[in-house]
Design a protein around this motif. Sequence first.
Motif, PDB file in Angstrom:
ATOM      1  N   ARG A  15       0.855  -1.189   0.000  1.00 42.01           N
ATOM      2  CA  ARG A  15       0.000   0.000   0.000  1.00 42.01           C
ATOM      3  C   ARG A  15       0.891   1.239   0.000  1.00 42.01           C
ATOM      4  NH1 ARG A  15      -5.542   1.093   2.442  1.00 42.01           N
ATOM      5  NH2 ARG A  15      -5.576  -1.055   1.840  1.00 42.01           N
ATOM      6  N   LYS A  16       0.649   2.119  -0.953  1.00 39.88           N
ATOM      7  CA  LYS A  16       1.401   3.373  -1.034  1.00 39.88           C
ATOM      8  C   LYS A  16       0.615   4.536  -0.439  1.00 39.88           C
ATOM      9  CE  LYS A  16       4.583   1.322  -3.470  1.00 39.88           C
ATOM     10  NZ  LYS A  16       5.231   0.330  -2.686  1.00 39.88           N
ATOM     11  N   ASP A  17      -0.699   4.506  -0.618  1.00 38.76           N
ATOM     12  CA  ASP A  17      -1.561   5.601  -0.169  1.00 38.76           C
ATOM     13  C   ASP A  17      -2.329   5.158   1.069  1.00 38.76           C
ATOM     14  OD1 ASP A  17      -3.317   7.694   0.162  1.00 38.76           O
ATOM     15  OD2 ASP A  17      -4.344   7.406  -1.754  1.00 38.76           O
ATOM     16  N   LEU A  18      -2.005   5.737   2.201  1.00 38.71           N
ATOM     17  CA  LEU A  18      -2.679   5.379   3.449  1.00 38.71           C
ATOM     18  C   LEU A  18      -4.047   6.026   3.573  1.00 38.71           C
ATOM     19  CD1 LEU A  18       0.285   5.551   5.982  1.00 38.71           C
ATOM     20  CD2 LEU A  18      -0.653   3.560   4.802  1.00 38.71           C
ATOM     21  N   GLY A  19      -4.352   6.967   2.696  1.00 40.69           N
ATOM     22  CA  GLY A  19      -5.643   7.637   2.760  1.00 40.69           C
ATOM     23  C   GLY A  19      -5.713   8.593   3.940  1.00 40.69           C
ATOM     24  N   ASN A  20      -6.889   9.108   4.155  1.00 38.78           N
ATOM     25  CA  ASN A  20      -7.126  10.040   5.248  1.00 38.78           C
ATOM     26  C   ASN A  20      -7.178   9.261   6.565  1.00 38.78           C
ATOM     27  OD1 ASN A  20      -8.180  11.842   7.133  1.00 38.78           O
ATOM     28  ND2 ASN A  20      -9.516  12.815   5.644  1.00 38.78           N
ATOM     29  N   GLU A  22      -7.826  10.698   9.573  1.00 39.28           N
ATOM     30  CA  GLU A  22      -8.547  11.455  10.607  1.00 39.28           C
ATOM     31  C   GLU A  22      -9.610  10.624  11.313  1.00 39.28           C
ATOM     32  OE1 GLU A  22      -7.515  14.370  11.831  1.00 39.28           O
ATOM     33  OE2 GLU A  22      -5.884  14.094  10.408  1.00 39.28           O
ATOM     34  N   ASP A  23     -10.419   9.879  10.555  1.00 37.58           N
ATOM     35  CA  ASP A  23     -11.446   9.053  11.196  1.00 37.58           C
ATOM     36  C   ASP A  23     -10.827   7.966  12.060  1.00 37.58           C
ATOM     37  OD1 ASP A  23     -13.486  10.525  10.053  1.00 37.58           O
ATOM     38  OD2 ASP A  23     -13.813   9.131   8.395  1.00 37.58           O
ATOM     39  N   LEU A  24      -9.751   7.389  11.589  1.00 35.40           N
ATOM     40  CA  LEU A  24      -9.059   6.365  12.372  1.00 35.40           C
ATOM     41  C   LEU A  24      -8.471   6.970  13.643  1.00 35.40           C
ATOM     42  CD1 LEU A  24      -8.038   3.518  12.806  1.00 35.40           C
ATOM     43  CD2 LEU A  24      -6.167   4.001  11.208  1.00 35.40           C
ATOM     44  N   LYS A  25      -7.905   8.159  13.537  1.00 38.06           N
ATOM     45  CA  LYS A  25      -7.374   8.828  14.737  1.00 38.06           C
ATOM     46  C   LYS A  25      -8.495   9.137  15.723  1.00 38.06           C
ATOM     47  CE  LYS A  25      -5.034  12.230  12.918  1.00 38.06           C
ATOM     48  NZ  LYS A  25      -4.079  13.282  12.545  1.00 38.06           N
ATOM     49  N   ASP A  26      -9.637   9.576  15.222  1.00 32.03           N
ATOM     50  CA  ASP A  26     -10.788   9.825  16.105  1.00 32.03           C
ATOM     51  C   ASP A  26     -11.193   8.540  16.828  1.00 32.03           C
ATOM     52  OD1 ASP A  26     -10.874  12.496  15.382  1.00 32.03           O
ATOM     53  OD2 ASP A  26     -12.522  12.224  13.941  1.00 32.03           O
ATOM     54  N   SER A  27     -11.208   7.433  16.095  1.00 33.76           N
ATOM     55  CA  SER A  27     -11.563   6.149  16.695  1.00 33.76           C
ATOM     56  C   SER A  27     -10.536   5.743  17.762  1.00 33.76           C
ATOM     57  CB  SER A  27     -11.646   5.073  15.609  1.00 33.76           C
ATOM     58  OG  SER A  27     -11.913   3.813  16.179  1.00 33.76           O
ATOM     59  N   LEU A  28      -9.262   5.926  17.463  1.00 30.69           N
ATOM     60  CA  LEU A  28      -8.223   5.586  18.442  1.00 30.69           C
ATOM     61  C   LEU A  28      -8.346   6.454  19.691  1.00 30.69           C
ATOM     62  CD1 LEU A  28      -5.053   5.060  16.208  1.00 30.69           C
ATOM     63  CD2 LEU A  28      -6.473   3.315  17.302  1.00 30.69           C
ATOM     64  N   ARG A  29      -8.652   7.725  19.503  1.00 33.27           N
ATOM     65  CA  ARG A  29      -8.844   8.622  20.656  1.00 33.27           C
ATOM     66  C   ARG A  29     -10.023   8.166  21.514  1.00 33.27           C
ATOM     67  NH1 ARG A  29      -8.925  12.654  16.970  1.00 33.27           N
ATOM     68  NH2 ARG A  29      -6.946  13.609  16.592  1.00 33.27           N
ATOM     69  N   THR A  30     -11.097   7.790  20.849  1.00 37.13           N
ATOM     70  CA  THR A  30     -12.333   7.450  21.547  1.00 37.13           C
ATOM     71  C   THR A  30     -12.309   6.055  22.161  1.00 37.13           C
ATOM     72  OG1 THR A  30     -13.560   8.875  20.027  1.00 37.13           O
ATOM     73  CG2 THR A  30     -14.845   7.290  21.299  1.00 37.13           C
ATOM     74  N   TYR A  31     -11.874   5.065  21.385  1.00 42.76           N
ATOM     75  CA  TYR A  31     -11.996   3.675  21.811  1.00 42.76           C
ATOM     76  C   TYR A  31     -10.665   2.976  22.067  1.00 42.76           C
ATOM     77  CZ  TYR A  31     -16.607   4.590  19.937  1.00 42.76           C
ATOM     78  OH  TYR A  31     -17.830   5.144  19.681  1.00 42.76           O
ATOM     79  N   GLY A  32      -9.565   3.632  21.695  1.00 39.80           N
ATOM     80  CA  GLY A  32      -8.276   2.962  21.795  1.00 39.80           C
ATOM     81  C   GLY A  32      -8.075   2.043  20.601  1.00 39.80           C
ATOM     82  N   ILE A  46       4.179  -6.138   9.720  1.00 41.86           N
ATOM     83  CA  ILE A  46       3.548  -7.031   8.752  1.00 41.86           C
ATOM     84  C   ILE A  46       2.179  -6.470   8.367  1.00 41.86           C
ATOM     85  CG2 ILE A  46       2.588  -9.337   8.361  1.00 41.86           C
ATOM     86  CD1 ILE A  46       4.693 -10.416  10.318  1.00 41.86           C
ATOM     87  N   ALA A  47       1.390  -6.093   9.373  1.00 40.89           N
ATOM     88  CA  ALA A  47       0.032  -5.604   9.114  1.00 40.89           C
ATOM     89  C   ALA A  47      -0.314  -4.513  10.118  1.00 40.89           C
ATOM     90  CB  ALA A  47      -0.967  -6.758   9.227  1.00 40.89           C
ATOM     91  N   GLY A  48      -1.011  -3.479   9.628  1.00 45.60           N
ATOM     92  CA  GLY A  48      -1.487  -2.420  10.506  1.00 45.60           C
ATOM     93  C   GLY A  48      -0.800  -1.086  10.331  1.00 45.60           C
ATOM     94  N   GLU A  49      -0.319  -0.793   9.132  1.00 48.44           N
ATOM     95  CA  GLU A  49       0.402   0.465   8.942  1.00 48.44           C
ATOM     96  C   GLU A  49      -0.476   1.691   9.177  1.00 48.44           C
ATOM     97  OE1 GLU A  49       3.577   2.699   6.022  1.00 48.44           O
ATOM     98  OE2 GLU A  49       2.268   1.170   5.135  1.00 48.44           O
ATOM     99  N   ARG A  50      -1.726   1.643   8.753  1.00 47.33           N
ATOM    100  CA  ARG A  50      -2.605   2.805   8.979  1.00 47.33           C
ATOM    101  C   ARG A  50      -2.801   3.030  10.479  1.00 47.33           C
ATOM    102  NH1 ARG A  50      -7.546   3.395   7.477  1.00 47.33           N
ATOM    103  NH2 ARG A  50      -7.303   5.514   6.719  1.00 47.33           N
ATOM    104  N   ARG A  51      -3.014   1.949  11.234  1.00 48.13           N
ATOM    105  CA  ARG A  51      -3.180   2.077  12.681  1.00 48.13           C
ATOM    106  C   ARG A  51      -1.910   2.616  13.317  1.00 48.13           C
ATOM    107  NH1 ARG A  51      -4.600  -3.898  13.400  1.00 48.13           N
ATOM    108  NH2 ARG A  51      -4.159  -3.871  11.188  1.00 48.13           N
TER     109      ARG A  51
END
Length: 136
Positions: A15-20, A22-32, A46-51
């Motif tokens: 994957r070259k483009d991680l995309g936006n 912001e929604d993932l960051k909001d989720s991490l802030r809210t739910y961990g 291996i897996a989870g670059e966006r996270r």
Amino acid sequence: MLVQIKDIKIRKRVRKDLGNLEDLKDSLRTYGLLNPITLNGKYELIAGERRLQAAIQLGWTSIQANIIDNISDVDQLEMEIEENNQRKEFTDDELLEGYKRLERLRNPSFFYKIFLFFKKIFQKIADFFASLKKKK
């Protein structure tokens, strides 16, 4: 296992483009972090670059990770592709049902009436686009 982010190595990724993020960051802030990232025994991602990138942008210094030892380069690449390829979005009906249940739990009377109103509007829009699709 809790891993220091500074110890994680990111090799060449498919994957070259991680995309936006912001929604993932909001989720991490809210739910961990709901799903740990995956590393090999050398702490290579291996897996989870966006996270991981969302956690870095939030200033996290550590992150939960599953460590898989003694894994070949072929297996690592297959896991990376599989994780990103096997996601399935909710259908419109599943999403509507989920929000309907959520709103009923939050406020059983008022929000449910509002939800039904928007559901009717959404259904009319969906019917309109379905009719356009049939005409093609």
